[in-house]
Design an enzyme around this catalytic site. Structure first.
Site, mmCIF file in Angstrom:
data_model
loop_
_atom_site.group_PDB
_atom_site.id
_atom_site.type_symbol
_atom_site.label_atom_id
_atom_site.label_comp_id
_atom_site.label_asym_id
_atom_site.label_seq_id
_atom_site.Cartn_x
_atom_site.Cartn_y
_atom_site.Cartn_z
ATOM 1 N N LEU A 35 0.827 -1.220 0.000
ATOM 2 C CA LEU A 35 0.000 0.000 0.000
ATOM 3 C C LEU A 35 0.854 1.261 0.000
ATOM 4 N N ALA A 82 3.779 -6.170 -8.289
ATOM 5 C CA ALA A 82 4.183 -5.076 -7.385
ATOM 6 C C ALA A 82 5.414 -4.382 -7.950
ATOM 7 N N ALA A 83 5.338 -3.063 -8.037
ATOM 8 C CA ALA A 83 6.470 -2.293 -8.560
ATOM 9 C C ALA A 83 6.246 -0.819 -8.290
ATOM 10 N N THR A 130 7.323 -4.685 -18.787
ATOM 11 C CA THR A 130 6.889 -3.572 -19.628
ATOM 12 C C THR A 130 7.635 -3.550 -20.961
ATOM 13 N N ASP A 131 7.014 -2.924 -21.955
ATOM 14 C CA ASP A 131 7.706 -2.754 -23.249
ATOM 15 C C ASP A 131 8.853 -1.738 -23.145
ATOM 16 N N GLU A 132 8.874 -0.944 -22.057
ATOM 17 C CA GLU A 132 9.899 0.101 -21.952
ATOM 18 C C GLU A 132 11.314 -0.467 -21.849
ATOM 19 N N TYR A 155 13.252 3.847 -14.239
ATOM 20 C CA TYR A 155 12.150 2.865 -14.143
ATOM 21 C C TYR A 155 12.418 1.688 -15.090
ATOM 22 N N SER A 158 15.266 -0.509 -14.092
ATOM 23 C CA SER A 158 14.979 -1.407 -12.956
ATOM 24 C C SER A 158 14.100 -2.579 -13.406
ATOM 25 N N LYS A 159 13.164 -2.329 -14.309
ATOM 26 C CA LYS A 159 12.328 -3.425 -14.816
ATOM 27 C C LYS A 159 13.185 -4.382 -15.668
ATOM 28 N N ASN A 185 -1.086 0.736 -20.520
ATOM 29 C CA ASN A 185 -2.460 0.374 -20.161
ATOM 30 C C ASN A 185 -3.274 1.624 -19.849
ATOM 31 N N PRO A 210 -0.552 19.493 -18.952
ATOM 32 C CA PRO A 210 0.880 19.667 -19.250
ATOM 33 C C PRO A 210 1.395 18.644 -20.267
ATOM 34 N N ARG A 286 10.078 15.568 -20.760
ATOM 35 C CA ARG A 286 10.609 14.594 -19.780
ATOM 36 C C ARG A 286 12.058 14.284 -20.160
ATOM 37 N N HIS A 289 13.165 11.189 -22.667
ATOM 38 C CA HIS A 289 11.816 10.781 -23.107
ATOM 39 C C HIS A 289 11.873 9.868 -24.342
HETATM 40 P P1 NAD Z 1 0.680 0.740 -9.833
HETATM 41 O O1 NAD Z 1 1.723 1.731 -9.472
HETATM 42 O O2 NAD Z 1 -0.716 1.206 -10.085
HETATM 43 O O3 NAD Z 1 0.582 -0.389 -8.698
HETATM 44 C C1 NAD Z 1 1.729 -0.930 -8.109
HETATM 45 C C2 NAD Z 1 1.285 -1.655 -6.832
HETATM 46 O O4 NAD Z 1 2.456 -2.239 -6.239
HETATM 47 C C3 NAD Z 1 0.666 -0.715 -5.784
HETATM 48 O O5 NAD Z 1 -0.511 -1.296 -5.254
HETATM 49 C C4 NAD Z 1 1.737 -0.614 -4.709
HETATM 50 O O6 NAD Z 1 1.220 -0.402 -3.408
HETATM 51 C C5 NAD Z 1 2.430 -1.974 -4.828
HETATM 52 N N1 NAD Z 1 3.813 -1.940 -4.342
HETATM 53 C C6 NAD Z 1 4.767 -1.026 -4.658
HETATM 54 N N2 NAD Z 1 5.903 -1.294 -3.982
HETATM 55 C C7 NAD Z 1 5.661 -2.416 -3.256
HETATM 56 C C8 NAD Z 1 6.454 -3.197 -2.371
HETATM 57 N N3 NAD Z 1 7.725 -2.853 -2.096
HETATM 58 N N4 NAD Z 1 5.906 -4.285 -1.798
HETATM 59 C C9 NAD Z 1 4.612 -4.633 -2.052
HETATM 60 N N5 NAD Z 1 3.813 -3.914 -2.873
HETATM 61 C C10 NAD Z 1 4.335 -2.821 -3.474
HETATM 62 O O7 NAD Z 1 1.263 -0.051 -11.090
HETATM 63 P P2 NAD Z 1 0.506 -0.653 -12.359
HETATM 64 O O8 NAD Z 1 0.403 0.374 -13.384
HETATM 65 O O9 NAD Z 1 -0.685 -1.387 -11.902
HETATM 66 O O10 NAD Z 1 1.640 -1.699 -12.847
HETATM 67 C C11 NAD Z 1 1.671 -3.022 -12.324
HETATM 68 C C12 NAD Z 1 2.816 -3.780 -12.979
HETATM 69 O O11 NAD Z 1 2.641 -3.793 -14.392
HETATM 70 C C13 NAD Z 1 4.187 -3.145 -12.743
HETATM 71 O O12 NAD Z 1 5.111 -4.186 -12.564
HETATM 72 C C14 NAD Z 1 4.467 -2.385 -14.027
HETATM 73 O O13 NAD Z 1 5.848 -2.288 -14.258
HETATM 74 C C15 NAD Z 1 3.791 -3.262 -15.044
HETATM 75 N N6 NAD Z 1 3.302 -2.587 -16.257
HETATM 76 C C16 NAD Z 1 2.513 -1.467 -16.175
HETATM 77 C C17 NAD Z 1 2.007 -0.886 -17.338
HETATM 78 C C18 NAD Z 1 1.110 0.335 -17.301
HETATM 79 O O14 NAD Z 1 0.817 0.888 -18.357
HETATM 80 N N7 NAD Z 1 0.635 0.761 -16.145
HETATM 81 C C19 NAD Z 1 2.337 -1.447 -18.577
HETATM 82 C C20 NAD Z 1 3.170 -2.567 -18.626
HETATM 83 C C21 NAD Z 1 3.630 -3.147 -17.457
HETATM 84 O O1 DAU Z 2 4.787 1.342 -21.844
HETATM 85 C C1 DAU Z 2 4.407 0.799 -20.622
HETATM 86 C C2 DAU Z 2 4.595 1.822 -19.527
HETATM 87 O O2 DAU Z 2 3.591 2.803 -19.705
HETATM 88 C C3 DAU Z 2 4.524 1.230 -18.124
HETATM 89 O O3 DAU Z 2 5.577 0.329 -17.960
HETATM 90 C C4 DAU Z 2 4.594 2.337 -17.063
HETATM 91 O O4 DAU Z 2 4.421 1.775 -15.778
HETATM 92 C C5 DAU Z 2 3.498 3.337 -17.338
HETATM 93 O O5 DAU Z 2 3.589 4.404 -16.426
HETATM 94 C C6 DAU Z 2 3.582 3.862 -18.773
HETATM 95 O O6 DAU Z 2 4.747 4.696 -18.957
HETATM 96 P P1 DAU Z 2 4.688 6.066 -19.785
HETATM 97 O O7 DAU Z 2 5.789 6.925 -19.336
HETATM 98 O O8 DAU Z 2 4.551 5.803 -21.240
HETATM 99 O O9 DAU Z 2 3.244 6.618 -19.261
HETATM 100 P P2 DAU Z 2 2.756 8.065 -18.795
HETATM 101 O O10 DAU Z 2 1.279 7.963 -18.621
HETATM 102 O O11 DAU Z 2 3.563 8.613 -17.690
HETATM 103 O O12 DAU Z 2 3.044 8.961 -20.087
HETATM 104 C C7 DAU Z 2 2.484 8.646 -21.350
HETATM 105 C C8 DAU Z 2 3.014 9.673 -22.348
HETATM 106 O O13 DAU Z 2 2.470 10.965 -22.042
HETATM 107 C C9 DAU Z 2 4.525 9.825 -22.305
HETATM 108 O O14 DAU Z 2 5.009 10.058 -23.620
HETATM 109 C C10 DAU Z 2 4.735 11.073 -21.446
HETATM 110 C C11 DAU Z 2 3.508 11.906 -21.751
HETATM 111 N N1 DAU Z 2 3.034 12.771 -20.644
HETATM 112 C C12 DAU Z 2 2.804 12.172 -19.429
HETATM 113 C C13 DAU Z 2 2.374 12.922 -18.351
HETATM 114 C C14 DAU Z 2 2.130 12.268 -17.011
HETATM 115 C C15 DAU Z 2 2.793 14.124 -20.833
HETATM 116 O O15 DAU Z 2 2.971 14.644 -21.952
HETATM 117 N N2 DAU Z 2 2.366 14.860 -19.769
HETATM 118 C C16 DAU Z 2 2.144 14.321 -18.535
HETATM 119 O O16 DAU Z 2 1.766 15.066 -17.597
#
Ligand code: NAD
Ligand code: DAU
Length: 349
Positions: A35, A82-83, A130-132, A155, A158-159, A185, A210, A286, A289
């Site tokens: 949490l 978790a991440a 992640t694809d990153e 980020y 680390s992934k 997502n 922004p 960023r 970026h």
């Molecule tokens: P999120 O930040 O919404 O959720 C992360 C969860 O992990 C939170 O509930 C947090 O409390 C928990 N957490 C963080 N540190 C922890 C720890 N030390 N111990 C236990 N729990 C911990 O993230 P998300 O967007 O749901 O992403 C989930 C996973 O999917 C991540 O591994 C992320 O890299 C991966 N992912 C995300 C996206 C995306 O677009 N969001 C895309 C591809 C992959």
């Molecule tokens: O590709 C998968 C990844 O997608 C996941 O692994 C990450 O956990 C998730 O956060 C996401 O990363 P991005 O950096 O692509 O997502 P974000 O929503 O932060 O940004 C999406 C795009 O929008 C990126 O090009 C940056 C831009 N952006 C983002 C924010 C927050 C802006 O222009 N302004 C903003 O304020």
């Protein structure tokens, strides 16, 4: 089957838990989450009373706690989400990302290995990535499972490191691992620091939007419910030791996506056309970026038959409806009041 889902109180994890409990009656799901600011038990309120679901508050950076948890529950499978997940936060504080994403993953691998003791029949360790990790594409091409790793942000570095450890545990100790790398997502319950929920929240409140740089960066967007479905098929039918890319075949420049979102919001809020777009504000880019992400998910489609279920336009409409229908959720997470509740309920641990 006893499944440990880590990070289940976050955005994607909450959808995965909801999907598994609805699809597999009889599975016992343990949600382990520390949490952080991103973890919110309100994302799972509808599941709390289900007999096959249990929440455990705990931190994956605590190795001893994990060993005890594994011996208490005898898990058959782990789905590790978790991440620390936000790129901008990783630029501000990389260390937290190393601790949770790298050390936390290694701790989980060690706990699974010591609990399963080489008896891997029917066991599975599924790491969500992640694809990153693949870096940034130019105008052409797609990320395949063979694309070399080239992470640019703390980020994604680390992934990438955590993915390498998962593969190393498969190759060295025979741990039955599988990995998936997914694109961006979107959907309900996403913390409003990420582009789509942040901009929905700002539009409803009339705050600036922004846009980093010129808004020309490209992302490949996937509805979170489709990601949960892909995780289901990979968990059950993916080949051990393999990697699967997951993506929506749905590339958008940020600025085109933002313009579409502004049009939808104008319509839903009964505002004049063009009103929300006036909030667009170009800001400093960023650091580091990545220009373009785009996923080739043909392996997943070919081998396991997964395809996304809805179009981006449909998914975005549904997502906007969810946030506008759950403005209390948005107010709650942006005010941080839910964090005080956790402190009272669970203390600092
Ligand atoms: P999120 O930040 O919404 O959720 C992360 C969860 O992990 C939170 O509930 C947090 O409390 C928990 N957490 C963080 N540190 C922890 C720890 N030390 N111990 C236990 N729990 C911990 O993230 P998300 O967007 O749901 O992403 C989930 C996973 O999917 C991540 O591994 C992320 O890299 C991966 N992912 C995300 C996206 C995306 O677009 N969001 C895309 C591809 C992959
Ligand atoms: O590709 C998968 C990844 O997608 C996941 O692994 C990450 O956990 C998730 O956060 C996401 O990363 P991005 O950096 O692509 O997502 P974000 O929503 O932060 O940004 C999406 C795009 O929008 C990126 O090009 C940056 C831009 N952006 C983002 C924010 C927050 C802006 O222009 N302004 C903003 O304020």
């Amino acid at each position: 089957m006893h499944i440990l889902i880590t990070g289940g109180a976050g955005f994607i994890g909450s959808h995965v838990i909801r999907h598994f409990l609805a699809t597999y009656p009889g599975y016992r799901v343990i949600n382990l989450d520390s949490l952080t600011y991103a973890g919110n038990l309100n994302n799972l309120r509808d599941l709390e009373s289900m007999p096959d679901y249990r929440f455990v508050k705990g931190d994956i950076t605590d190795a001893e706690f994990l060993i005890n948890l594994f011996s208490e529950y005898c898990f058959d499978g782990v789905i590790h989400l978790a991440a620390e997940s936000h790129v901008d936060r990783s630029i501000a504080d990389p260390t937290a990302f190393v601790k949770t994403n790298v050390l936390g993953t290694v701790n989980l691998l060690n706990a699974a290995r010591s609990s399963w003791k080489g008896k891997y029949d029917g066991k599975r360790f599924y790491h969500i990535s992640t694809d990153e990790v693949y870096g940034s594409l130019g105008k052409d091409g797609l990320f395949t499972e063979e694309t070399p790793y080239d992470p640019h942000s703390p980020y994604s570095a680390s992934k990438a490191a955590s993915d390498h450890f998962v593969r190393a545990y498969h190759d060295t100790y025979g741990l039955p691992t599988v990995i998936s790398n997914c694109s961006n997502n979107y959907g309900a319950y996403q913390f409003p620091e990420k582009l789509i929920p942040l901009f929905i929240n700002n539009i409803r409140l009339g705050k600036p939007l922004p846009v980093y740089g010129k808004g020309e960066n490209i992302r490949d967007w996937l509805w979170v419910v489709d990601h949960a479905q892909a995780i289901d098929v990979i968990f059950h039918r993916g080949k051990t030791g393999e990697t699967y890319n997951i993506g929506g075949h749905n590339e958008w420049t940020n600025i085109d996506l933002i313009r579409l979102l502004c049009c939808i919001m104008d319509r839903k809020l009964g505002r004049e056309a063009g009103e929300s777009a006036k909030l667009i504000t170009y800001v400093t880019d960023r650091a580091g970026h990545d220009l373009r992400y785009a996923i080739d998910s043909s392996k997943l489609q070919r081998e396991l038959g997964w395809v996304p279920s809805i179009t981006f336009e449909e998914g975005l409409e549904e997502t906007v409806d969810w946030y506008l229908g759950n403005q209390e959720w948005l107010d709650n997470v942006t005010s941080g009041s839910y964090m005080h509740y956790y402190e009272e309920m669970y203390g600092s641990r």
